[in-house]
Design a protein around this motif. Sequence first.
Motif, mmCIF file in Angstrom:
data_model
loop_
_atom_site.group_PDB
_atom_site.id
_atom_site.type_symbol
_atom_site.label_atom_id
_atom_site.label_comp_id
_atom_site.label_asym_id
_atom_site.label_seq_id
_atom_site.Cartn_x
_atom_site.Cartn_y
_atom_site.Cartn_z
ATOM 1 N N GLY A 75 21.924 9.317 -24.979
ATOM 2 C CA GLY A 75 22.043 10.773 -24.981
ATOM 3 C C GLY A 75 21.101 11.383 -25.993
ATOM 4 O O GLY A 75 20.659 10.712 -26.924
ATOM 5 N N GLY A 76 20.810 12.658 -25.813
ATOM 6 C CA GLY A 76 19.982 13.374 -26.767
ATOM 7 C C GLY A 76 20.746 13.562 -28.075
ATOM 8 O O GLY A 76 21.952 13.284 -28.151
ATOM 9 N N ASP A 77 20.047 14.030 -29.089
ATOM 10 C CA ASP A 77 20.703 14.232 -30.384
ATOM 11 C C ASP A 77 21.771 15.321 -30.256
ATOM 12 O O ASP A 77 21.540 16.347 -29.632
ATOM 13 N N GLY A 78 22.960 15.039 -30.813
ATOM 14 C CA GLY A 78 24.061 16.004 -30.736
ATOM 15 C C GLY A 78 24.839 15.940 -29.431
ATOM 16 O O GLY A 78 25.675 16.804 -29.154
ATOM 17 N N ALA A 79 24.620 14.895 -28.632
ATOM 18 C CA ALA A 79 25.337 14.778 -27.344
ATOM 19 C C ALA A 79 26.797 14.368 -27.540
ATOM 20 O O ALA A 79 27.615 14.512 -26.640
ATOM 21 N N GLY A 80 27.114 13.820 -28.721
ATOM 22 C CA GLY A 80 28.509 13.433 -28.993
ATOM 23 C C GLY A 80 28.757 11.943 -28.865
ATOM 24 O O GLY A 80 29.909 11.506 -28.764
ATOM 25 N N LYS A 81 27.685 11.133 -28.913
ATOM 26 C CA LYS A 81 27.855 9.682 -28.750
ATOM 27 C C LYS A 81 28.826 9.096 -29.775
ATOM 28 O O LYS A 81 29.650 8.265 -29.439
ATOM 29 N N THR A 82 28.676 9.533 -31.028
ATOM 30 C CA THR A 82 29.505 8.939 -32.090
ATOM 31 C C THR A 82 30.986 9.190 -31.845
ATOM 32 O O THR A 82 31.814 8.291 -32.008
ATOM 33 N N THR A 83 31.325 10.408 -31.427
ATOM 34 C CA THR A 83 32.727 10.735 -31.142
ATOM 35 C C THR A 83 33.235 9.915 -29.968
ATOM 36 O O THR A 83 34.319 9.310 -30.022
ATOM 37 N N LEU B 214 21.582 20.481 -30.614
ATOM 38 C CA LEU B 214 21.076 20.770 -31.954
ATOM 39 C C LEU B 214 22.035 21.687 -32.708
ATOM 40 O O LEU B 214 22.189 21.562 -33.925
ATOM 41 N N SER B 215 22.740 22.572 -31.996
ATOM 42 C CA SER B 215 23.704 23.417 -32.722
ATOM 43 C C SER B 215 24.903 22.586 -33.165
ATOM 44 O O SER B 215 25.457 22.827 -34.243
ATOM 45 N N ARG B 216 25.276 21.547 -32.392
ATOM 46 C CA ARG B 216 26.351 20.648 -32.863
ATOM 47 C C ARG B 216 25.917 19.935 -34.138
ATOM 48 O O ARG B 216 26.705 19.772 -35.068
ATOM 49 N N ILE B 217 24.662 19.506 -34.167
ATOM 50 C CA ILE B 217 24.185 18.782 -35.356
ATOM 51 C C ILE B 217 24.232 19.686 -36.579
ATOM 52 O O ILE B 217 24.695 19.298 -37.647
ATOM 53 N N SER B 218 23.769 20.939 -36.419
ATOM 54 C CA SER B 218 23.752 21.788 -37.624
ATOM 55 C C SER B 218 25.158 22.176 -38.056
ATOM 56 O O SER B 218 25.396 22.446 -39.232
ATOM 57 N N ALA B 219 26.135 22.134 -37.120
ATOM 58 C CA ALA B 219 27.526 22.445 -37.500
ATOM 59 C C ALA B 219 28.213 21.249 -38.161
ATOM 60 O O ALA B 219 29.245 21.395 -38.806
ATOM 61 N N ASN B 220 27.646 20.043 -37.987
ATOM 62 C CA ASN B 220 28.286 18.823 -38.501
ATOM 63 C C ASN B 220 27.676 18.430 -39.850
ATOM 64 O O ASN B 220 26.653 17.754 -39.912
ATOM 65 N N GLN B 221 28.341 18.845 -40.916
ATOM 66 C CA GLN B 221 27.804 18.618 -42.269
ATOM 67 C C GLN B 221 27.771 17.137 -42.648
ATOM 68 O O GLN B 221 26.972 16.733 -43.480
ATOM 69 N N ASP B 222 28.646 16.323 -42.021
ATOM 70 C CA ASP B 222 28.751 14.918 -42.433
ATOM 71 C C ASP B 222 27.632 14.047 -41.851
ATOM 72 O O ASP B 222 27.398 12.944 -42.308
ATOM 73 N N ARG B 223 26.972 14.542 -40.817
ATOM 74 C CA ARG B 223 26.006 13.689 -40.128
ATOM 75 C C ARG B 223 24.692 13.645 -40.899
ATOM 76 O O ARG B 223 24.228 14.655 -41.407
ATOM 77 N N GLU B 224 24.067 12.435 -40.962
ATOM 78 C CA GLU B 224 22.768 12.320 -41.616
ATOM 79 C C GLU B 224 21.750 13.053 -40.738
ATOM 80 O O GLU B 224 21.808 12.953 -39.515
ATOM 81 N N VAL B 225 20.858 13.814 -41.362
ATOM 82 C CA VAL B 225 19.785 14.442 -40.578
ATOM 83 C C VAL B 225 18.624 13.473 -40.606
ATOM 84 O O VAL B 225 18.185 13.044 -41.657
ATOM 85 N N ASN B 226 18.141 13.052 -39.402
ATOM 86 C CA ASN B 226 17.057 12.081 -39.391
ATOM 87 C C ASN B 226 15.746 12.733 -38.967
ATOM 88 O O ASN B 226 15.696 13.883 -38.565
ATOM 89 N N ARG B 227 14.666 11.931 -39.059
ATOM 90 C CA ARG B 227 13.318 12.457 -38.821
ATOM 91 C C ARG B 227 13.176 13.011 -37.414
ATOM 92 O O ARG B 227 12.429 13.960 -37.182
ATOM 93 N N LEU B 228 13.931 12.441 -36.446
ATOM 94 C CA LEU B 228 13.779 12.913 -35.067
ATOM 95 C C LEU B 228 14.565 14.196 -34.809
ATOM 96 O O LEU B 228 14.189 14.998 -33.970
ATOM 97 N N ASP B 229 15.669 14.399 -35.584
ATOM 98 C CA ASP B 229 16.394 15.677 -35.453
ATOM 99 C C ASP B 229 15.491 16.855 -35.802
ATOM 100 O O ASP B 229 15.718 17.982 -35.371
#
Length: 219
Positions: free
Chosen positions: A12-20, A145-160
């Motif tokens: 999935g793309g970044d922020g698709a929810g794979k981890t959950t 991408l909006s899920r990623i910016s709302a998730n403070q716990d997630r590491e931001v990586n170079r591809l994000d």
Amino acid sequence: MTSTGFFITLEGGDGAGKTTVIGRVREYLQQQKRPYLVTREPGGIEIAEKIRSIILNPAHTAMDARTEALLYAAARSQHLAEVVEPALQQGMIVLCDRFVDSSLVYQGNARGLGVEAVRSINKFATGGLAPDLTLYLDVDPEVGLSRISANQDREVNRLDLESLAFHRKVREGYLAIAAEEPQRVVVLDANRPLESVEQDVLQVLKDRFLKDIGDNLSN
Ligand code: TMP
């Protein structure tokens, strides 16, 4: 089918929810009688985790696209040899967070190296091992991408940090693979709340386990 095990990949793309989703799938697999392994790319073991930290370090802006593709392939090769192949040979269900499709779409499509060039280095890296089933969580890049910016716990990586256009190419790449290989790739709409996506993922697993490995697994 791959050796005696069953090889599932989650894409999935970044922020698709794979981890959950993977957390929920792990709980489900724990309830089954069959041995399983949940792992991730790039990483899962010391050598590959070290390669991962080089690739994803936001400070490494000078990294050439070919270097990036080769490092992902190197990490994958080590991860297969040390973790995935032994588990499959022991008959386990292996669920891997990302695999070759990630390289095809991120490095092949979005970085512009070309899908065939990336496919060929990955053929060398994997010896041609392919998943029995791929679950693709399809998310609109703006939602992801909006899920990623709302998730403070997630590491931001170079591809994000790449542009929206980059993430759109990632999505187009995945949809093209899914269209080419509909038997292997199941597309799940991940723009919905993640509880609905989890339900669908579990349903696909139940159906496929019954059909492909003949196991009548519990709910
Ligand atoms: P994630 O697995 O935590 O989502 O993040 C890993 C990042 O690495 C993600 O942005 C996708 C990227 N990636 C590639 O570009 N190529 C690959 O082959 C793999 C496995 C990951």
